[in-house]
Design a protein around this motif. Structure first.
Motif, PDB file in Angstrom:
ATOM      1  N   ASP A 186       0.827  -1.199   0.000  1.00 30.34           N
ATOM      2  CA  ASP A 186       0.000   0.000   0.000  1.00 30.34           C
ATOM      3  C   ASP A 186       0.865   1.254   0.000  1.00 30.34           C
ATOM      4  O   ASP A 186       0.533   2.262  -0.649  1.00 30.34           O
ATOM      5  N   ALA A 187       1.970   1.203   0.726  1.00 30.19           N
ATOM      6  CA  ALA A 187       2.881   2.352   0.765  1.00 30.19           C
ATOM      7  C   ALA A 187       3.474   2.619  -0.608  1.00 30.19           C
ATOM      8  O   ALA A 187       3.602   3.781  -1.027  1.00 30.19           O
ATOM      9  N   VAL A 188       3.838   1.570  -1.343  1.00 28.32           N
ATOM     10  CA  VAL A 188       4.371   1.752  -2.699  1.00 28.32           C
ATOM     11  C   VAL A 188       3.291   2.318  -3.614  1.00 28.32           C
ATOM     12  O   VAL A 188       3.548   3.186  -4.453  1.00 28.32           O
ATOM     13  N   ALA A 189       2.057   1.838  -3.444  1.00 29.42           N
ATOM     14  CA  ALA A 189       0.953   2.349  -4.251  1.00 29.42           C
ATOM     15  C   ALA A 189       0.710   3.829  -3.999  1.00 29.42           C
ATOM     16  O   ALA A 189       0.243   4.556  -4.882  1.00 29.42           O
ATOM     17  N   LEU A 190       1.029   4.301  -2.794  1.00 30.99           N
ATOM     18  CA  LEU A 190       0.815   5.695  -2.431  1.00 30.99           C
ATOM     19  C   LEU A 190       2.004   6.599  -2.747  1.00 30.99           C
ATOM     20  O   LEU A 190       1.873   7.827  -2.687  1.00 30.99           O
ATOM     21  N   LEU A 191       3.144   6.016  -3.051  1.00 35.36           N
ATOM     22  CA  LEU A 191       4.353   6.822  -3.199  1.00 35.36           C
ATOM     23  C   LEU A 191       4.183   7.901  -4.261  1.00 35.36           C
ATOM     24  O   LEU A 191       4.330   9.096  -3.977  1.00 35.36           O
ATOM     25  N   ALA A 192       3.869   7.523  -5.485  1.00 33.19           N
ATOM     26  CA  ALA A 192       3.692   8.505  -6.563  1.00 33.19           C
ATOM     27  C   ALA A 192       2.271   9.031  -6.606  1.00 33.19           C
ATOM     28  O   ALA A 192       2.035  10.247  -6.633  1.00 33.19           O
ATOM     29  N   ASP A 193       1.288   8.131  -6.601  1.00 33.69           N
ATOM     30  CA  ASP A 193      -0.103   8.557  -6.731  1.00 33.69           C
ATOM     31  C   ASP A 193      -0.578   9.320  -5.507  1.00 33.69           C
ATOM     32  O   ASP A 193      -1.365  10.265  -5.617  1.00 33.69           O
ATOM     33  N   GLY A 194      -0.117   8.915  -4.329  1.00 31.24           N
ATOM     34  CA  GLY A 194      -0.541   9.592  -3.108  1.00 31.24           C
ATOM     35  C   GLY A 194      -0.042  11.021  -3.040  1.00 31.24           C
ATOM     36  O   GLY A 194      -0.800  11.949  -2.729  1.00 31.24           O
ATOM     37  N   ARG A 195       1.233  11.210  -3.326  1.00 26.78           N
ATOM     38  CA  ARG A 195       1.761  12.578  -3.262  1.00 26.78           C
ATOM     39  C   ARG A 195       1.103  13.447  -4.334  1.00 26.78           C
ATOM     40  O   ARG A 195       0.841  14.637  -4.113  1.00 26.78           O
ATOM     41  N   THR A 196       0.811  12.852  -5.509  1.00 20.61           N
ATOM     42  CA  THR A 196       0.144  13.606  -6.567  1.00 20.61           C
ATOM     43  C   THR A 196      -1.256  14.012  -6.141  1.00 20.61           C
ATOM     44  O   THR A 196      -1.664  15.170  -6.295  1.00 20.61           O
ATOM     45  N   ALA A 197      -2.011  13.074  -5.587  1.00 26.40           N
ATOM     46  CA  ALA A 197      -3.390  13.362  -5.183  1.00 26.40           C
ATOM     47  C   ALA A 197      -3.436  14.402  -4.065  1.00 26.40           C
ATOM     48  O   ALA A 197      -4.284  15.307  -4.083  1.00 26.40           O
ATOM     49  N   VAL A 198      -2.550  14.283  -3.100  1.00 33.12           N
ATOM     50  CA  VAL A 198      -2.518  15.251  -1.994  1.00 33.12           C
ATOM     51  C   VAL A 198      -2.238  16.651  -2.537  1.00 33.12           C
ATOM     52  O   VAL A 198      -2.878  17.635  -2.143  1.00 33.12           O
ATOM     53  N   LEU A 199      -1.286  16.766  -3.456  1.00 28.80           N
ATOM     54  CA  LEU A 199      -0.938  18.066  -4.018  1.00 28.80           C
ATOM     55  C   LEU A 199      -2.097  18.639  -4.839  1.00 28.80           C
ATOM     56  O   LEU A 199      -2.444  19.819  -4.699  1.00 28.80           O
ATOM     57  N   LEU A 200      -2.712  17.811  -5.694  1.00 28.82           N
ATOM     58  CA  LEU A 200      -3.822  18.283  -6.516  1.00 28.82           C
ATOM     59  C   LEU A 200      -4.987  18.754  -5.652  1.00 28.82           C
ATOM     60  O   LEU A 200      -5.594  19.803  -5.907  1.00 28.82           O
ATOM     61  N   HIS A 201      -5.307  17.974  -4.637  1.00 29.13           N
ATOM     62  CA  HIS A 201      -6.407  18.328  -3.736  1.00 29.13           C
ATOM     63  C   HIS A 201      -6.131  19.649  -3.039  1.00 29.13           C
ATOM     64  O   HIS A 201      -7.024  20.490  -2.891  1.00 29.13           O
ATOM     65  N   ARG A 202      -4.905  19.851  -2.614  1.00 27.26           N
ATOM     66  CA  ARG A 202      -4.538  21.090  -1.929  1.00 27.26           C
ATOM     67  C   ARG A 202      -4.618  22.281  -2.880  1.00 27.26           C
ATOM     68  O   ARG A 202      -5.149  23.344  -2.533  1.00 27.26           O
ATOM     69  N   GLN A 203      -4.085  22.107  -4.085  1.00 30.74           N
ATOM     70  CA  GLN A 203      -4.095  23.207  -5.056  1.00 30.74           C
ATOM     71  C   GLN A 203      -5.510  23.615  -5.448  1.00 30.74           C
ATOM     72  O   GLN A 203      -5.796  24.798  -5.651  1.00 30.74           O
ATOM     73  N   ALA A 204      -6.414  22.643  -5.546  1.00 32.70           N
ATOM     74  CA  ALA A 204      -7.777  22.923  -5.979  1.00 32.70           C
ATOM     75  C   ALA A 204      -8.631  23.534  -4.876  1.00 32.70           C
ATOM     76  O   ALA A 204      -9.714  24.071  -5.152  1.00 32.70           O
ATOM     77  N   GLU A 205      -8.166  23.467  -3.633  1.00 28.67           N
ATOM     78  CA  GLU A 205      -8.876  24.057  -2.493  1.00 28.67           C
ATOM     79  C   GLU A 205     -10.325  23.575  -2.437  1.00 28.67           C
ATOM     80  O   GLU A 205     -11.277  24.367  -2.469  1.00 28.67           O
ATOM     81  N   VAL A 206     -10.493  22.269  -2.342  1.00 29.97           N
ATOM     82  CA  VAL A 206     -11.825  21.669  -2.266  1.00 29.97           C
ATOM     83  C   VAL A 206     -12.523  22.116  -0.990  1.00 29.97           C
ATOM     84  O   VAL A 206     -11.953  22.064   0.102  1.00 29.97           O
ATOM     85  N   ARG A 207     -13.782  22.555  -1.142  1.00 28.55           N
ATOM     86  CA  ARG A 207     -14.534  23.091  -0.006  1.00 28.55           C
ATOM     87  C   ARG A 207     -15.778  22.256   0.276  1.00 28.55           C
ATOM     88  O   ARG A 207     -16.340  21.631  -0.639  1.00 28.55           O
ATOM     89  N   PRO A 208     -16.228  22.242   1.541  1.00 27.88           N
ATOM     90  CA  PRO A 208     -17.436  21.490   1.901  1.00 27.88           C
ATOM     91  C   PRO A 208     -18.637  21.948   1.079  1.00 27.88           C
ATOM     92  O   PRO A 208     -18.817  23.149   0.834  1.00 27.88           O
ATOM     93  N   GLY A 209     -19.441  20.993   0.651  1.00 31.22           N
ATOM     94  CA  GLY A 209     -20.656  21.301  -0.092  1.00 31.22           C
ATOM     95  C   GLY A 209     -20.469  21.461  -1.581  1.00 31.22           C
ATOM     96  O   GLY A 209     -21.470  21.543  -2.315  1.00 31.22           O
ATOM     97  N   GLU A 210     -19.248  21.537  -2.054  1.00 30.57           N
ATOM     98  CA  GLU A 210     -19.008  21.665  -3.487  1.00 30.57           C
ATOM     99  C   GLU A 210     -19.309  20.348  -4.209  1.00 30.57           C
ATOM    100  O   GLU A 210     -19.181  19.265  -3.638  1.00 30.57           O
ATOM    101  N   TRP A 211     -19.676  20.476  -5.469  1.00 28.00           N
ATOM    102  CA  TRP A 211     -19.760  19.319  -6.352  1.00 28.00           C
ATOM    103  C   TRP A 211     -18.434  19.173  -7.081  1.00 28.00           C
ATOM    104  O   TRP A 211     -17.937  20.141  -7.679  1.00 28.00           O
ATOM    105  N   VAL A 212     -17.848  17.989  -7.001  1.00 33.38           N
ATOM    106  CA  VAL A 212     -16.531  17.736  -7.598  1.00 33.38           C
ATOM    107  C   VAL A 212     -16.623  16.531  -8.530  1.00 33.38           C
ATOM    108  O   VAL A 212     -17.095  15.456  -8.124  1.00 33.38           O
TER     109      VAL A 212
END
Length: 315
Positions: A120-146
């Motif tokens: 699981d850690a290997v699965a998260l190495l590239a994809d996890g860091r990418t997803a965390v960064l994308l989510h942060r950059q997009a500033e997802v807010r409660p109640g939004e449709w995504v």
């Protein structure tokens, strides 16, 4: 050791298992006995010499692979001897991962929390860091449709979870009806099959127009996803699995990518993804594993869109 090497660019058949010399760690480097090696879609493009990789082809021959997990078996000059025996995941700097042994910089090692399985850690190495960064950059807010495209893939499945945890109503989109159960189990409010004509209208009618789309597909699917966004909504375009980037739509604000993260930031993002997994907030989907000798088959499956979640090689 055994490794997968390529002498030319082309189809999956250029990936061949062979015996090569064991690598030797240099100054500040370590040697990792590989238990799992990750595969990214970008690596299939590099192998083929197409997509973003077409103008920056790496030298040949080469051993592909940029992310591995295993135990440190040796250290080079200047590296801490106490690292030997530790279970880690790490980038390899772009090459050398599809092998039984891989060299990495000591500063790139990320310790694996006890609560997280190594695969699981290997699965998260590239994809996890990418997803965390994308989510942060997009500033997802409660109640939004995504809207998350490729929602059953490695990055997409993590984006579904992160957006849902932020309180958003997530619509997961993928190809085929067989991925619905997985995507909704990850927290998606709804699932749509983007192989069906008019799927984007279904999303727009359901949501009144989504506030944000994560587009990792591009091409026709990416353009359709843009049409599901309300006027003034946002798009975070991060991939082109279709082979071409999505053209920005006039009614949508494109979230900037912020440039290539520094190595220290990349490591911190991976550590954050693993911390989420250790706390039970993020579950990577390892859909399939292949023996090292079947790396070509793994690439074929990824390119044929028959995979779910992350694909790993097992030396």
């Amino acid at each position: 050791m055994r490794a997968v090497a390529m002498d030319r660019f082309g189809g999956p058949e250029v990936l061949r298992i062979r015996e090569v010399e064991d690598p030797v760690p240099g100054p500040g480097q370590v040697l990792v006995a590989v238990d799992y090696a990750g595969i990214t879609y970008v690596e299939t493009q590099v192998r083929a010499g197409r997509g973003p990789a077409a103008h920056q082809r790496p030298p040949l021959p080469r051993i592909p692979g940029n992310g591995v997990g295993g135990r440190v078996s040796a250290v080079g000059p200047g590296a801490d001897a106490a690292l030997v025996g530790r279970t880690v995941v790490t980038t390899t700097g772009g090459t050398g991962g599809y092998a039984e042994l891989a060299v990495a910089r000591a500063e790139d090692l990320v310790p694996v929390p006890a609560q997280v399985a190594l695969r699981d850690a290997v699965a998260l190495l590239a994809d996890g860091r990418t997803a965390v960064l994308l989510h942060r950059q997009a500033e997802v807010r409660p109640g939004e449709w995504v809207l998350v495209e490729a929602a059953a893939g490695g990055v997409g499945s993590l984006l579904v979870q992160l957006a849902a945890a932020s309180g958003a109503k997530v619509v997961g989109a993928a190809r085929g009806p067989g991925k619905e159960a997985l995507v909704t189990s990850l927290g998606a409010f709804a699932y749509v099959d983007y192989s069906r004509p008019g799927w984007e209208r279904e999303v727009a009618e359901m949501s009144g127009g989504v506030d944000l789309v994560f587009d990792g597909v591009g091409g026709v699917v990416g353009a359709q996803g843009m049409r599901a966004v309300r006027p003034g909504g946002r798009a975070r375009v991060y991939g082109m699995a279709s082979g071409s980037w999505t053209e920005p739509a006039a009614h949508v604000t494109v979230v900037p990518d912020g440039g290539v993260p520094a190595p220290a930031q990349i490591r911190a993002l991976a550590e954050e993804a693993l911390a989420h997994a250790a706390a039970g907030r993020l579950r990577p989907i390892v859909g399939q594993t292949y023996p090292l000798s079947e790396a070509a088959e793994a690439h074929r499956a990824i390119e044929a869109r028959t995979t779910i979640g992350k694909t790993l090689l097992v030396p």
